[in-house]
Design an enzyme around this catalytic site. Structure first.
Site, PDB file in Angstrom:
ATOM      1  N   ARG A   1       0.841  -1.203   0.000  1.00 35.87           N
ATOM      2  CA  ARG A   1       0.000   0.000   0.000  1.00 35.87           C
ATOM      3  C   ARG A   1       0.874   1.251   0.000  1.00 35.87           C
ATOM      4  O   ARG A   1       0.550   2.247  -0.645  1.00 35.87           O
ATOM      5  CB  ARG A   1      -0.873   0.032   1.258  1.00 35.87           C
ATOM      6  CG  ARG A   1      -2.062  -0.877   1.205  1.00 35.87           C
ATOM      7  CD  ARG A   1      -2.875  -0.752   2.477  1.00 35.87           C
ATOM      8  NE  ARG A   1      -3.587   0.523   2.571  1.00 35.87           N
ATOM      9  CZ  ARG A   1      -4.226   0.943   3.663  1.00 35.87           C
ATOM     10  NH1 ARG A   1      -4.230   0.195   4.753  1.00 35.87           N
ATOM     11  NH2 ARG A   1      -4.844   2.094   3.690  1.00 35.87           N
TER      12      ARG A   1
ATOM     13  N   THR B   1       1.886  10.287  14.436  1.00 33.06           N
ATOM     14  CA  THR B   1       1.262   9.096  13.830  1.00 33.06           C
ATOM     15  C   THR B   1       1.074   7.951  14.838  1.00 33.06           C
ATOM     16  O   THR B   1       1.792   7.862  15.833  1.00 33.06           O
ATOM     17  CB  THR B   1       2.120   8.609  12.638  1.00 33.06           C
ATOM     18  OG1 THR B   1       3.462   8.448  13.077  1.00 33.06           O
ATOM     19  CG2 THR B   1       2.062   9.585  11.487  1.00 33.06           C
TER      20      THR B   1
ATOM     21  N   ARG C   1      -7.474  -1.484  12.605  1.00 26.80           N
ATOM     22  CA  ARG C   1      -7.564  -0.459  11.574  1.00 26.80           C
ATOM     23  C   ARG C   1      -8.617   0.510  12.064  1.00 26.80           C
ATOM     24  O   ARG C   1      -9.622   0.093  12.651  1.00 26.80           O
ATOM     25  CB  ARG C   1      -8.034  -1.057  10.245  1.00 26.80           C
ATOM     26  CG  ARG C   1      -7.054  -2.029   9.650  1.00 26.80           C
ATOM     27  CD  ARG C   1      -7.553  -2.540   8.316  1.00 26.80           C
ATOM     28  NE  ARG C   1      -7.467  -1.492   7.309  1.00 26.80           N
ATOM     29  CZ  ARG C   1      -7.803  -1.676   6.035  1.00 26.80           C
ATOM     30  NH1 ARG C   1      -8.254  -2.836   5.625  1.00 26.80           N
ATOM     31  NH2 ARG C   1      -7.694  -0.694   5.170  1.00 26.80           N
ATOM     32  N   CYS C   2      -8.402   1.794  11.794  1.00 22.10           N
ATOM     33  CA  CYS C   2      -9.434   2.749  12.214  1.00 22.10           C
ATOM     34  C   CYS C   2     -10.747   2.365  11.559  1.00 22.10           C
ATOM     35  O   CYS C   2     -11.811   2.570  12.134  1.00 22.10           O
ATOM     36  CB  CYS C   2      -9.022   4.161  11.850  1.00 22.10           C
ATOM     37  SG  CYS C   2      -8.542   4.345  10.136  1.00 22.10           S
TER      38      CYS C   2
ATOM     39  N   SER D   1      -5.884   8.370  18.474  1.00 18.70           N
ATOM     40  CA  SER D   1      -7.109   8.177  19.257  1.00 18.70           C
ATOM     41  C   SER D   1      -7.876   9.492  19.445  1.00 18.70           C
ATOM     42  O   SER D   1      -7.304  10.584  19.335  1.00 18.70           O
ATOM     43  CB  SER D   1      -6.740   7.609  20.629  1.00 18.70           C
ATOM     44  OG  SER D   1      -5.959   8.558  21.323  1.00 18.70           O
TER      45      SER D   1
ATOM     46  N   GLU E   1     -14.533   2.087  20.908  1.00 20.92           N
ATOM     47  CA  GLU E   1     -13.757   1.472  19.827  1.00 20.92           C
ATOM     48  C   GLU E   1     -12.968   0.299  20.404  1.00 20.92           C
ATOM     49  O   GLU E   1     -12.087   0.504  21.244  1.00 20.92           O
ATOM     50  CB  GLU E   1     -12.795   2.499  19.224  1.00 20.92           C
ATOM     51  CG  GLU E   1     -11.944   1.914  18.110  1.00 20.92           C
ATOM     52  CD  GLU E   1     -10.927   2.887  17.545  1.00 20.92           C
ATOM     53  OE1 GLU E   1     -10.313   3.671  18.316  1.00 20.92           O
ATOM     54  OE2 GLU E   1     -10.724   2.856  16.321  1.00 20.92           O
TER      55      GLU E   1
ATOM     56  N   ARG F   1     -10.740   1.662   0.209  1.00 26.26           N
ATOM     57  CA  ARG F   1     -10.437   2.957  -0.410  1.00 26.26           C
ATOM     58  C   ARG F   1      -9.220   2.778  -1.297  1.00 26.26           C
ATOM     59  O   ARG F   1      -8.581   1.724  -1.258  1.00 26.26           O
ATOM     60  CB  ARG F   1     -10.134   4.019   0.642  1.00 26.26           C
ATOM     61  CG  ARG F   1      -8.934   3.689   1.523  1.00 26.26           C
ATOM     62  CD  ARG F   1      -8.413   4.951   2.170  1.00 26.26           C
ATOM     63  NE  ARG F   1      -7.547   4.708   3.299  1.00 26.26           N
ATOM     64  CZ  ARG F   1      -6.667   5.600   3.734  1.00 26.26           C
ATOM     65  NH1 ARG F   1      -6.557   6.762   3.140  1.00 26.26           N
ATOM     66  NH2 ARG F   1      -5.905   5.326   4.761  1.00 26.26           N
TER      67      ARG F   1
ATOM     68  N   GLU G   1      -7.348  12.897  12.332  1.00 22.78           N
ATOM     69  CA  GLU G   1      -7.921  11.653  11.805  1.00 22.78           C
ATOM     70  C   GLU G   1      -7.969  10.688  12.978  1.00 22.78           C
ATOM     71  O   GLU G   1      -6.942  10.138  13.381  1.00 22.78           O
ATOM     72  CB  GLU G   1      -7.029  11.082  10.681  1.00 22.78           C
ATOM     73  CG  GLU G   1      -6.720  12.068   9.555  1.00 22.78           C
ATOM     74  CD  GLU G   1      -7.952  12.467   8.741  1.00 22.78           C
ATOM     75  OE1 GLU G   1      -8.958  11.732   8.764  1.00 22.78           O
ATOM     76  OE2 GLU G   1      -7.902  13.527   8.089  1.00 22.78           O
TER      77      GLU G   1
ATOM     78  N   PHE H   1       0.271   3.636  15.945  1.00 15.27           N
ATOM     79  CA  PHE H   1       1.067   2.408  15.810  1.00 15.27           C
ATOM     80  C   PHE H   1       0.549   1.441  14.749  1.00 15.27           C
ATOM     81  O   PHE H   1       1.267   0.575  14.283  1.00 15.27           O
ATOM     82  CB  PHE H   1       1.108   1.660  17.161  1.00 15.27           C
ATOM     83  CG  PHE H   1      -0.192   0.990  17.533  1.00 15.27           C
ATOM     84  CD1 PHE H   1      -0.545  -0.229  16.969  1.00 15.27           C
ATOM     85  CD2 PHE H   1      -1.083   1.579  18.422  1.00 15.27           C
ATOM     86  CE1 PHE H   1      -1.753  -0.845  17.284  1.00 15.27           C
ATOM     87  CE2 PHE H   1      -2.293   0.972  18.740  1.00 15.27           C
ATOM     88  CZ  PHE H   1      -2.621  -0.248  18.160  1.00 15.27           C
TER      89      PHE H   1
HETATM   90  P1  NAD Z   1      -2.732   7.299  20.268  1.00 12.88           P
HETATM   91  O1  NAD Z   1      -3.660   8.459  20.204  1.00 12.88           O
HETATM   92  O2  NAD Z   1      -2.510   6.638  21.558  1.00 12.88           O
HETATM   93  O3  NAD Z   1      -1.290   7.753  19.742  1.00 12.88           O
HETATM   94  C1  NAD Z   1      -1.153   8.366  18.489  1.00 12.88           C
HETATM   95  C2  NAD Z   1       0.077   9.265  18.519  1.00 12.88           C
HETATM   96  O4  NAD Z   1      -0.135  10.327  19.443  1.00 12.88           O
HETATM   97  C3  NAD Z   1       1.340   8.554  18.963  1.00 12.88           C
HETATM   98  O5  NAD Z   1       2.415   9.028  18.185  1.00 12.88           O
HETATM   99  C4  NAD Z   1       1.478   9.005  20.402  1.00 12.88           C
HETATM  100  O6  NAD Z   1       2.809   8.982  20.877  1.00 12.88           O
HETATM  101  C5  NAD Z   1       0.989  10.437  20.280  1.00 12.88           C
HETATM  102  N1  NAD Z   1       0.610  11.085  21.530  1.00 12.88           N
HETATM  103  C6  NAD Z   1       0.064  10.511  22.643  1.00 12.88           C
HETATM  104  N2  NAD Z   1      -0.125  11.455  23.585  1.00 12.88           N
HETATM  105  C7  NAD Z   1       0.281  12.635  23.053  1.00 12.88           C
HETATM  106  C8  NAD Z   1       0.342  13.971  23.542  1.00 12.88           C
HETATM  107  N3  NAD Z   1      -0.088  14.290  24.746  1.00 12.88           N
HETATM  108  N4  NAD Z   1       0.843  14.919  22.726  1.00 12.88           N
HETATM  109  C9  NAD Z   1       1.259  14.611  21.483  1.00 12.88           C
HETATM  110  N5  NAD Z   1       1.247  13.372  20.973  1.00 12.88           N
HETATM  111  C10 NAD Z   1       0.748  12.396  21.746  1.00 12.88           C
HETATM  112  O7  NAD Z   1      -3.254   6.276  19.152  1.00 12.88           O
HETATM  113  P2  NAD Z   1      -2.700   4.812  18.833  1.00 12.88           P
HETATM  114  O8  NAD Z   1      -3.146   3.907  19.927  1.00 12.88           O
HETATM  115  O9  NAD Z   1      -1.278   4.861  18.443  1.00 12.88           O
HETATM  116  O10 NAD Z   1      -3.519   4.499  17.493  1.00 12.88           O
HETATM  117  C11 NAD Z   1      -4.754   3.884  17.464  1.00 12.88           C
HETATM  118  C12 NAD Z   1      -5.844   4.913  17.210  1.00 12.88           C
HETATM  119  O11 NAD Z   1      -5.623   5.598  15.982  1.00 12.88           O
HETATM  120  C13 NAD Z   1      -7.200   4.249  17.048  1.00 12.88           C
HETATM  121  O12 NAD Z   1      -8.155   5.005  17.730  1.00 12.88           O
HETATM  122  C14 NAD Z   1      -7.435   4.289  15.551  1.00 12.88           C
HETATM  123  O13 NAD Z   1      -8.782   4.229  15.166  1.00 12.88           O
HETATM  124  C15 NAD Z   1      -6.812   5.606  15.200  1.00 12.88           C
HETATM  125  N6  NAD Z   1      -6.507   5.689  13.775  1.00 12.88           N
HETATM  126  C16 NAD Z   1      -7.236   6.554  12.994  1.00 12.88           C
HETATM  127  C17 NAD Z   1      -7.014   6.615  11.625  1.00 12.88           C
HETATM  128  C18 NAD Z   1      -7.788   7.541  10.729  1.00 12.88           C
HETATM  129  O14 NAD Z   1      -7.358   7.767   9.615  1.00 12.88           O
HETATM  130  N7  NAD Z   1      -8.908   8.093  11.167  1.00 12.88           N
HETATM  131  C19 NAD Z   1      -6.032   5.798  11.059  1.00 12.88           C
HETATM  132  C20 NAD Z   1      -5.294   4.955  11.884  1.00 12.88           C
HETATM  133  C21 NAD Z   1      -5.541   4.911  13.248  1.00 12.88           C
END
Ligand code: NAD
Length: 482
Positions: free
Chosen positions: A107, A155, A287-288, A235, A382, A444, A254, A157
């Site tokens: 991808r 971004t 996946r989101c 998140s 979620e 998509r 996102e 994980f």
């Molecule tokens: P997360 O929100 O825990 O972390 C995402 C990023 O934010 C990481 O880089 C983390 O280090 C950073 N972060 C955490 N606290 C922060 C702060 N206080 N300040 C700045 N940065 C901070 O999310 P995750 O667990 O890594 O990912 C999973 C989530 O992402 C799920 O909810 C999923 O649905 C969502 N997601 C959404 C999309 C989309 O396109 N809508 C795509 C992929 C994943």
């Protein structure tokens, strides 16, 4: 094919304007299947972030469209040539299975290649001004310019290569500079990608990658005076924190999803069950846009849930490095325990587990749960893992739509029906960013607009075309024209 060998341990440095930067403190990166440490990255302090933004701001990108196209296409080709190397890294730091790792690497090729093809296109517009009684013999032209400041990219994980690519490729295509903070859970892939970009000819000042604990350096990414735009995927919790903290900056958010697959009484149930299981379990359900709730009408629910359980039983859950594994681990044991607890809580409310296996550490096998109350935690929140929850609904489309819209999320959806009147209502009334008829919510192409509403995002879209728009300003200029 034999079991894939884990990549050698990596003691990584940050990349600040292309320079390798170490710190005294480090963050360990784990392989979730056996908890072995696969690498370490520096734990940046806020001053490292400041330094990265200052260096980026001081640099003025001057790449022509042709030069950007060449860098982007070269990056795509290097990624294609090193697909297996990247897949190994993804599997090592996420616990996703080899098949998912390879798919993600493919991808990413598309993201870079589409960005290369789009960067040579000029989407400027021309407005003739002699079109009203007050008009003049002039024309107004539009042109898109890069941001004056730097893009801050943060971004998650779950797609350590693809999500990062969706931030970096459109930024480079529009001649922007970026400071990237990949998640501390899976930073190794992002660092390897940065090296590919430098190798492909990107001026190193245009991309820095900083790593570390968000509690220490997260806010520095959001508030840096040289950051003009924060683009975040992750998140809802962190997204809302960013929205509250960023102040006078553009933000692209996102966020999480809770996407339904809706199965109506006229649906081909075999096809719908295939979509349900694949949509809920690929990428370990992380996946989101994974199928996180299946809404099936009562009339076909018995037959449908039987089919779902049969297909789920064919999936092999286990060692991510075994190429025959279909579902690897989730990101860590803590997440797996959360999913286990949510399934148990749903069972206490009357749900029934049709298929599953005892959790082993971060290994949480695909779990089919039928008769799930539509408002219990398992499906109201979620659940970011390979759970396949079936919610039985009355055979009234208004009620199906009400249940679908009942969560705080609004990312995407999939709909299994051939009835045009139903399709029309779903497209109009589902509170989501996407409605896919006869496809999983996650369907998509890397170029098409993508993004959610409600708690899933502010309505801005990603996808290469839309991201290139959001990473630019529209400037207008006019001149006399007869
Ligand atoms: P997360 O929100 O825990 O972390 C995402 C990023 O934010 C990481 O880089 C983390 O280090 C950073 N972060 C955490 N606290 C922060 C702060 N206080 N300040 C700045 N940065 C901070 O999310 P995750 O667990 O890594 O990912 C999973 C989530 O992402 C799920 O909810 C999923 O649905 C969502 N997601 C959404 C999309 C989309 O396109 N809508 C795509 C992929 C994943």
């Amino acid at each position: 094919m034999n079991v894939i060998v884990k990549p050698p341990f990596r003691r990584e440095a940050m990349r600040i304007a292309g320079k390798l930067v170490q710190t005294d403190d480090i963050v360990e990166v784990f392989h979730p299947y056996d908890n072995s440490v696969v690498g370490t990255v520096p734990a940046a302090r806020p001053e490292h972030v400041r330094d990265a933004f200052a260096k980026a701001r001081a640099f003025k990108p001057k790449l022509t469209r042709y030069e950007r196209q060449q860098i982007l296409q070269r990056t795509a080709e290097i990624l294609r040539d090193r697909k297996e190397e990247f897949a190994r890294l993804i599997v090592a730091e996420t616990g996703l299975c080899w098949k998912d790792g390879l798919y993600e690497a493919s991808r990413a090729y598309d993201v870079w290649s589409f960005a290369a093809q789009l960067t040579i296109r000029d989407d400027g517009e021309i407005y003739a001004c002699d079109i009203s009684p007050m008009g003049k013999a002039r024309k107004i032209f539009t042109t898109r310019t890069p941001l004056l400041g730097v893009i801050s990219a943060i971004t998650p994980f779950n797609h350590p290569l693809n999500m990062v690519s969706h931030k970096l490729a459109p930024a480079i295509a529009t001649n922007n500079r970026v400071v990237l903070k990949p998640t501390e859970l899976t930073p190794l892939t992002a660092l390897a990608l940065a090296d590919v970009l430098y190798e492909a000819g990107l001026p190193p000042e245009m991309l820095s990658v900083v790593t570390g604990n968000p509690s220490t350096m997260g806010d520095a990414m959001i508030t840096d005076p040289d950051a003009d735009l924060v683009t975040f995927t992750g998140s809802v919790r962190v997204g809302k924190h960013i929205a509250n903290t960023a102040g006078y900056k553009r933000v692209v958010l996102e966020l999480g999803g809770n996407d339904p697959l809706i199965v109506m009484e006229d649906a081909d149930l075999d096809k719908a069950a295939e979509l349900a299981v694949a949509g809920a379990t690929r990428n370990s359900g992380q996946r989101c846009t994974a199928v996180k709730r299946i809404l099936v009408v009562n009339a076909v629910a018995d037959e449908f849930s039987k089919l779902v359980a049969e297909i789920a039983k064919t999936l092999k859950s286990g060692d991510p490095l075994d190429p025959s594994t279909d579902v690897g681990t989730v990101i860590n044991e803590r997440s797996a325990i959360l999913f286990e607890n949510r399934v148990n809580a749903a069972v206490e409310l009357g749900a029934e587990v049709l298929h599953g296996a005892p959790r082993q550490g971060a290994l949480f096998a695909p779990t089919v749960v039928d008769h799930v109350p539509y408002d219990c935690e398992l499906v109201r929140e979620e659940t970011f893992g390979p759970v396949i929850p079936i919610i039985r609904c009355p055979g009234d489309i208004a009620e199906v739509i009400r249940i679908s819209n009942s969560t705080a999320y609004g990312l995407s959806s999939g709909v299994c029906t051939d009835r045009l009147d139903y399709i029309n209502r779903f497209v109009t009334e589902l509170e989501v960013g996407t409605v896919n008829v006869w496809e999983a919510p996650g369907y998509r192409i890397e170029m098409s607009p993508f993004g959610g509403i409600k708690d899933s995002g502010l309505g801005d879209k990603e996808g290469v075309v839309e991201a290139m728009k959001s990473f630019t300003h529209v400037r207008t200029w006019s001149m006399p024209w007869t």
